[in-house]
Design a protein around this motif. Structure first.
Motif, PDB file in Angstrom:
ATOM      1  N   ARG A  50       6.333  -2.465   9.740  1.00 59.80           N
ATOM      2  CA  ARG A  50       5.427  -1.551  10.031  1.00 59.80           C
ATOM      3  C   ARG A  50       5.869  -0.103  10.144  1.00 59.80           C
ATOM      4  O   ARG A  50       5.158   0.896   9.688  1.00 59.80           O
ATOM      5  CB  ARG A  50       4.471  -1.786  11.203  1.00 59.80           C
ATOM      6  N   ASN A  51       7.030   0.090  10.399  1.00 62.45           N
ATOM      7  CA  ASN A  51       7.850   1.330  10.605  1.00 62.45           C
ATOM      8  C   ASN A  51       8.035   2.078   9.251  1.00 62.45           C
ATOM      9  O   ASN A  51       8.582   1.328   8.259  1.00 62.45           O
ATOM     10  CB  ASN A  51       9.045   1.240  11.487  1.00 62.45           C
ATOM     11  N   GLN A  58      13.015  -6.454  -7.308  1.00 57.66           N
ATOM     12  CA  GLN A  58      12.527  -7.567  -6.337  1.00 57.66           C
ATOM     13  C   GLN A  58      11.094  -6.855  -5.743  1.00 57.66           C
ATOM     14  O   GLN A  58      10.195  -7.607  -5.440  1.00 57.66           O
ATOM     15  CB  GLN A  58      13.482  -7.992  -5.698  1.00 57.66           C
ATOM     16  N   ALA A  59      11.301  -5.821  -5.263  1.00 53.55           N
ATOM     17  CA  ALA A  59      10.006  -5.021  -4.539  1.00 53.55           C
ATOM     18  C   ALA A  59       8.889  -5.034  -5.140  1.00 53.55           C
ATOM     19  O   ALA A  59       7.848  -5.319  -4.933  1.00 53.55           O
ATOM     20  CB  ALA A  59      10.478  -3.691  -4.155  1.00 53.55           C
ATOM     21  N   ILE A  60       9.077  -4.384  -6.542  1.00 54.01           N
ATOM     22  CA  ILE A  60       7.820  -4.312  -7.245  1.00 54.01           C
ATOM     23  C   ILE A  60       7.347  -5.779  -7.830  1.00 54.01           C
ATOM     24  O   ILE A  60       6.081  -5.891  -7.882  1.00 54.01           O
ATOM     25  CB  ILE A  60       8.222  -3.183  -8.502  1.00 54.01           C
ATOM     26  N   SER A  61       8.278  -6.625  -8.139  1.00 53.05           N
ATOM     27  CA  SER A  61       7.636  -7.834  -8.879  1.00 53.05           C
ATOM     28  C   SER A  61       7.164  -8.743  -7.587  1.00 53.05           C
ATOM     29  O   SER A  61       6.347  -9.835  -7.932  1.00 53.05           O
ATOM     30  CB  SER A  61       9.074  -8.466  -9.403  1.00 53.05           C
ATOM     31  N   SER A  62       7.424  -8.486  -6.394  1.00 49.61           N
ATOM     32  CA  SER A  62       7.164  -9.252  -5.287  1.00 49.61           C
ATOM     33  C   SER A  62       5.598  -8.909  -4.788  1.00 49.61           C
ATOM     34  O   SER A  62       5.000  -9.461  -3.879  1.00 49.61           O
ATOM     35  CB  SER A  62       7.805  -9.343  -4.125  1.00 49.61           C
ATOM     36  N   VAL A  63       5.148  -7.944  -5.393  1.00 51.62           N
ATOM     37  CA  VAL A  63       3.712  -7.570  -5.158  1.00 51.62           C
ATOM     38  C   VAL A  63       2.793  -8.696  -5.843  1.00 51.62           C
ATOM     39  O   VAL A  63       2.852  -8.759  -7.082  1.00 51.62           O
ATOM     40  CB  VAL A  63       3.353  -6.044  -5.696  1.00 51.62           C
ATOM     41  N   ASP A  64       2.012  -9.170  -5.019  1.00 50.02           N
ATOM     42  CA  ASP A  64       1.377 -10.425  -5.715  1.00 50.02           C
ATOM     43  C   ASP A  64      -0.105  -9.930  -6.201  1.00 50.02           C
ATOM     44  O   ASP A  64      -1.136  -9.786  -5.419  1.00 50.02           O
ATOM     45  CB  ASP A  64       1.092 -11.324  -4.544  1.00 50.02           C
ATOM     46  N   VAL A  65      -0.121  -9.348  -7.297  1.00 46.10           N
ATOM     47  CA  VAL A  65      -1.251  -8.814  -8.013  1.00 46.10           C
ATOM     48  C   VAL A  65      -2.222  -9.710  -8.351  1.00 46.10           C
ATOM     49  O   VAL A  65      -3.549  -9.433  -7.933  1.00 46.10           O
ATOM     50  CB  VAL A  65      -0.965  -8.058  -9.380  1.00 46.10           C
ATOM     51  N   GLU A 108       0.877  -1.160  -0.047  1.00 45.35           N
ATOM     52  CA  GLU A 108      -0.047   0.150   0.012  1.00 45.35           C
ATOM     53  C   GLU A 108       0.989   1.364   0.064  1.00 45.35           C
ATOM     54  O   GLU A 108       0.706   2.351  -0.770  1.00 45.35           O
ATOM     55  CB  GLU A 108      -0.987  -0.080   1.160  1.00 45.35           C
ATOM     56  N   ARG A 109       1.907   1.366   0.746  1.00 42.16           N
ATOM     57  CA  ARG A 109       2.738   2.411   0.862  1.00 42.16           C
ATOM     58  C   ARG A 109       3.554   2.717  -0.442  1.00 42.16           C
ATOM     59  O   ARG A 109       3.451   3.824  -0.966  1.00 42.16           O
ATOM     60  CB  ARG A 109       3.708   2.360   2.074  1.00 42.16           C
ATOM     61  N   ILE A 110       4.068   1.637  -1.005  1.00 42.30           N
ATOM     62  CA  ILE A 110       4.657   1.735  -2.353  1.00 42.30           C
ATOM     63  C   ILE A 110       4.016   1.862  -3.550  1.00 42.30           C
ATOM     64  O   ILE A 110       4.151   2.943  -4.284  1.00 42.30           O
ATOM     65  CB  ILE A 110       5.544   0.170  -2.447  1.00 42.30           C
ATOM     66  N   ALA A 111       2.701   1.435  -3.472  1.00 47.96           N
ATOM     67  CA  ALA A 111       1.876   1.702  -4.545  1.00 47.96           C
ATOM     68  C   ALA A 111       1.278   3.135  -4.459  1.00 47.96           C
ATOM     69  O   ALA A 111       1.398   3.865  -5.451  1.00 47.96           O
ATOM     70  CB  ALA A 111       0.419   0.776  -4.470  1.00 47.96           C
ATOM     71  N   VAL A 171      12.757   1.307  -2.511  1.00 46.27           N
ATOM     72  CA  VAL A 171      13.773   0.481  -2.093  1.00 46.27           C
ATOM     73  C   VAL A 171      14.088   0.257  -0.398  1.00 46.27           C
ATOM     74  O   VAL A 171      14.131  -0.826   0.064  1.00 46.27           O
ATOM     75  CB  VAL A 171      15.267   0.934  -2.464  1.00 46.27           C
ATOM     76  N   ALA A 172      14.001   1.400   0.266  1.00 45.76           N
ATOM     77  CA  ALA A 172      13.884   1.296   1.686  1.00 45.76           C
ATOM     78  C   ALA A 172      12.838   0.596   2.425  1.00 45.76           C
ATOM     79  O   ALA A 172      13.158  -0.137   3.335  1.00 45.76           O
ATOM     80  CB  ALA A 172      14.313   2.756   2.208  1.00 45.76           C
ATOM     81  N   VAL A 173      11.822   0.840   2.050  1.00 45.03           N
ATOM     82  CA  VAL A 173      10.554   0.224   2.352  1.00 45.03           C
ATOM     83  C   VAL A 173      10.567  -1.321   2.021  1.00 45.03           C
ATOM     84  O   VAL A 173      10.410  -2.268   3.145  1.00 45.03           O
ATOM     85  CB  VAL A 173       9.126   0.717   1.945  1.00 45.03           C
TER      86      VAL A 173
END
Length: 162
Positions: A104-105, A129-136, A58-61, A96-98
């Protein structure tokens, strides 16, 4: 990609395996360098990179929603990369940091600063890796279930009010 690599990736996805990522902490000045040498200050941060969690998706999107797409024309690509760096580097650093912290922080200032100084190859790898691991698929399935439940409840409420 070879069949062996595809199988490894599939197994890794199923078992939610993590991968250790090391982010070097570059000294800001000679004093930081001295503190690192005498081990009073860390030289690196270590994280386990794993599938992104729902709250972090949610935060990344929210950050990547307005991120522009661009054509892959070679004459245009350098100018566009520099433009995206100026306009969106802070957003990509945050993503990338998230992804690295994945809790949760909010990412710490130290982590956000460290992410600015990693090499492009590692940065791109973590971002991908961060973007591709979002299980759409699972996310869309949950929306369908929620929508179907809402329709059933609405129909049931209409029947009971008659």
């Amino acid at each position: 990609m070879e069949e062996k690599d595809i199988k490894k990736k599939a197994i890794k996805t199923l078992i939610d395996a993590s991968e250790e990522i090391t982010i070097p902490l570059l000294p800001r000045n000679w004093f930081d360098s001295l503190l690192q040498k005498i081990r009073l200050k860390k030289k690196e941060l270590k994280f386990n990179l794993r599938k992104i969690r729902v709250g972090n998706r949610e935060r990344i999107a929210a950050k990547l929603f307005d991120f522009p797409e661009f054509e892959r024309d070679q004459t245009y690509i350098y100018k566009r990369v520099f433009q995206l760096t100026v306009e969106h580097q802070e957003t990509m650093n945050y993503v990338v940091a998230v992804a690295l912290q994945n809790d949760r922080n909010e990412p710490s200032k130290q982590l956000l600063d460290a992410v600015k100084w990693i090499d492009d190859k590692l940065f791109a790898y973590i971002l991908e890796q961060a973007i591709s691991s979002v299980d759409v698929e699972n996310f869309l399935s949950s929306i369908v279930v929620i929508s179907g439940t809402a329709k059933l409840m609405k129909t049931e409420n209409q029947l009971t009010s008659l």
